[in-house]
Each structure stands twice: as C-alpha cells, then as structure tokens.
Design a protein around this motif. Structure first.
Motif, short mmCIF file in Angstrom:
data_model
loop_
_atom_site.label_atom_id
_atom_site.label_comp_id
_atom_site.label_asym_id
_atom_site.label_seq_id
_atom_site.Cartn_x
_atom_site.Cartn_y
_atom_site.Cartn_z
N LEU A 17 60.26 40.52 19.49
CA LEU A 17 60.70 40.52 20.88
C LEU A 17 59.83 39.53 21.67
N ILE A 18 60.47 38.57 22.30
CA ILE A 18 59.75 37.63 23.16
C ILE A 18 60.09 37.96 24.61
N ALA A 19 59.07 38.29 25.39
CA ALA A 19 59.24 38.57 26.81
C ALA A 19 58.74 37.35 27.59
N LEU A 20 59.49 36.95 28.60
CA LEU A 20 59.11 35.73 29.31
C LEU A 20 59.62 35.72 30.74
N PRO A 21 58.95 34.95 31.59
CA PRO A 21 59.42 34.76 32.97
C PRO A 21 60.33 33.54 33.02
N LEU A 22 61.21 33.54 33.99
CA LEU A 22 62.08 32.39 34.22
C LEU A 22 61.57 31.65 35.45
N TYR A 23 61.29 30.36 35.30
CA TYR A 23 60.80 29.55 36.41
C TYR A 23 61.91 28.62 36.89
N ILE A 24 62.61 29.00 37.96
CA ILE A 24 63.69 28.18 38.52
C ILE A 24 64.65 27.77 37.42
N GLU A 25 65.17 28.76 36.72
CA GLU A 25 66.16 28.59 35.64
C GLU A 25 65.59 27.88 34.42
N CYS A 26 64.28 27.75 34.31
CA CYS A 26 63.69 27.05 33.17
C CYS A 26 62.80 28.00 32.37
N LEU A 68 63.30 39.49 26.41
CA LEU A 68 63.22 40.20 27.68
C LEU A 68 62.94 39.13 28.73
N LEU A 69 63.94 38.85 29.55
CA LEU A 69 63.85 37.77 30.53
C LEU A 69 63.70 38.35 31.93
N GLN A 70 62.60 38.02 32.58
CA GLN A 70 62.35 38.55 33.93
C GLN A 70 62.11 37.40 34.89
N SER A 71 62.32 37.68 36.17
CA SER A 71 62.21 36.64 37.19
C SER A 71 61.93 37.25 38.55
N GLY A 72 61.57 36.40 39.48
CA GLY A 72 61.40 36.84 40.86
C GLY A 72 62.73 36.92 41.59
N PHE A 73 63.72 36.16 41.13
CA PHE A 73 65.05 36.20 41.75
C PHE A 73 65.71 37.55 41.49
N ALA A 74 66.32 38.13 42.52
CA ALA A 74 66.87 39.48 42.39
C ALA A 74 68.29 39.52 41.84
N GLU A 75 69.09 38.49 42.09
CA GLU A 75 70.48 38.50 41.64
C GLU A 75 70.58 38.08 40.17
N CYS A 86 72.87 36.56 38.62
CA CYS A 86 73.41 35.22 38.42
C CYS A 86 72.33 34.16 38.31
N GLN A 87 71.16 34.43 38.90
CA GLN A 87 70.07 33.46 38.90
C GLN A 87 69.44 33.31 37.52
N LEU A 88 69.67 34.29 36.64
CA LEU A 88 69.03 34.28 35.32
C LEU A 88 69.98 33.95 34.18
N ARG A 89 71.27 33.74 34.47
CA ARG A 89 72.25 33.58 33.40
C ARG A 89 72.09 32.28 32.64
N CYS A 90 71.64 31.23 33.31
CA CYS A 90 71.42 29.96 32.61
C CYS A 90 70.33 30.12 31.55
N GLY A 91 69.24 30.77 31.94
CA GLY A 91 68.15 31.02 30.99
C GLY A 91 68.59 31.92 29.86
N GLU A 92 69.39 32.94 30.18
CA GLU A 92 69.88 33.87 29.17
C GLU A 92 70.75 33.12 28.14
N ALA A 93 71.62 32.23 28.61
CA ALA A 93 72.49 31.47 27.71
C ALA A 93 71.67 30.58 26.78
N PHE A 94 70.60 30.00 27.30
CA PHE A 94 69.73 29.17 26.48
C PHE A 94 69.06 30.00 25.38
N LEU A 95 68.54 31.17 25.76
CA LEU A 95 67.85 32.02 24.80
C LEU A 95 68.79 32.53 23.71
N ALA A 96 70.06 32.74 24.06
CA ALA A 96 71.03 33.23 23.08
C ALA A 96 71.24 32.24 21.94
#
Length: 223
Positions: free
Chosen positions: A61-70, A94-101, A103-113
C-alpha cells in the motif's frame, strides 16, 4: 494478511499529514488481526530497505499526498527504482489532499491506476479523500479525531478486497460542492480561513501578509 505501507510523501514524519493518516489506517488494519510494516521515502538512505520490503512482500500500500493534481516527484523517482514483479503482488493506493471535492483528486487517481500494470502487479484500488490540509497543525487529540475515519477504512482493507468495494468509493465524499456551499466556502476563505492561514504562516516564520505581491517590491518572502 501482512501489508507493507509506504509513505510516499516527501515531507519528514513530523510534518507529514500522510503519516498521521497511515497511523489511523494501520490501527484499523491491525484490529482485524493483520500485521504491517511502515516506511517513508522522505529519507533516501532507507530506499534500499524499502525496495527490499517491496520485493519480498505481496501486499503493498502506497499512501501519498496530491500536490495540485501531481504525484510527488520524489515518489516517482523511487518507483523508477522498483523491479518488475508478477500478479501475485497487489499494489493499492491511499491518495489524500487538501482539496475537499473528490473531482480535484481524479486526475491523480487515474494516473495511479495505471502504475501497477507498468510494474507487472495487480491493482488493488485507490482510496481517495481530500480536506486534509490542516491535520499537522492540530494538536494530537484533534489529529486522532480527524483521521479516525481512516481507521474504518483500515478494517475494510483487512477484509481482503482492497479499495475496490463500494464503501471505499463512497469514502471520498462529495464529488462537487453545491452552489450554496461553494459560496459559503468562498466567504470563509476570505474571512476566517484567511486569518487561520495567516496564523499558520506566522508560525512557520512568515511575517508578510499572505496576499502581499512580493514581485512588486524588493522585499523578501519573510520580510
């Protein structure tokens, strides 16, 4: 189940929101009788040890923050050092971010997939959750309170389906805020949140207003 949990944040443990989230998640995981070991890539000197754990174990399991979709560049650099394995290994995120919505994390999620395929392993899903910016600025009691939902996700993961179940998908929360909520949040950012962020900045050594246009003066950022 034995899980190797890798903190993919470039921040050291003391300042890592991801570290606090991992602590809560691992607690839920162990409540189901599972074991785990945790590592952090922020210390390059431990990369050989982390890589060895990755090679020898099949549940990662890799847990990571998302920095402006990166995805953090340090994590990408580490991933490039990993050897190809086979489908006996399952890689989840496990992808976490400061953005609450959500939709803000879907780009990062697609990359990780896509990453597990490049590494020759199976994909175990990605747990997505935002609104985590303030964790490291809270006292320990409030940190435990705000990260407690991840404990439940640790128990869910322990049941063996990774993050592919509906409960994990719902964990993200709202994909988009409603218009009234966006207006309220906008107002808060201009008032209460601005004051809070200014206080946080001051604690980090910044003495200039957050909205100061430093490029229009000869002043430094920490004036």
């Amino acid at each position: 189940m034995h899980v190797v949990i890798i903190n993919g944040s470039p921040r050291v443990q003391k300042y890592s929101n991801t570290d606090k989230i991992i602590t809560a998640f691992a607690k839920g995981l162990s409540e189901k009788g599972n074991t785990f070991e945790t590592y952090a890539i922020s210390n390059r000197k431990t990369w050989d040890i982390i890589r060895d754990a990755y090679i020898k174990n099949d549940e990662i399991l890799i847990a990571l923050p998302l920095y402006i979709e990166c995805v953090p560049g340090l994590l990408l650099e580490f991933l490039e050092t990993l050897p190809e394995k086979d489908a006996r290994t399952r890689l989840s995120f496990l992808l976490q971010s400061g953005f609450a919505e959500g939709c803000q994390l879907r780009c990062g999620e697609a990359f990780l997939a896509k990453l597990p395929e490049y590494l020759g392993v199976r994909y175990g899903g990605c747990l997505v959750k935002g609104d985590n910016f303030a964790i490291r600025f809270l006292d320990e009691e409030k940190q435990v309170q705000i990260t407690k939902p991840y404990q439940a996700m640790g128990r869910l993961f322990a049941e063996g389906d990774g993050f592919l179940r509906e409960e994990a998908k719902k964990f993200t929360g709202p994909e988009y805020f409603s218009l009234p909520m966006r207006l309220i949040i906008g107002l808060m950012h201009k008032t209460l949140a601005k004051k809070m962020l200014q206080k946080v900045a001051a604690s980090l050594g910044c003495r200039a207003p957050l909205d100061k246009k430093v490029w229009e003066t000869n002043s430094s950022y920490t004036e």
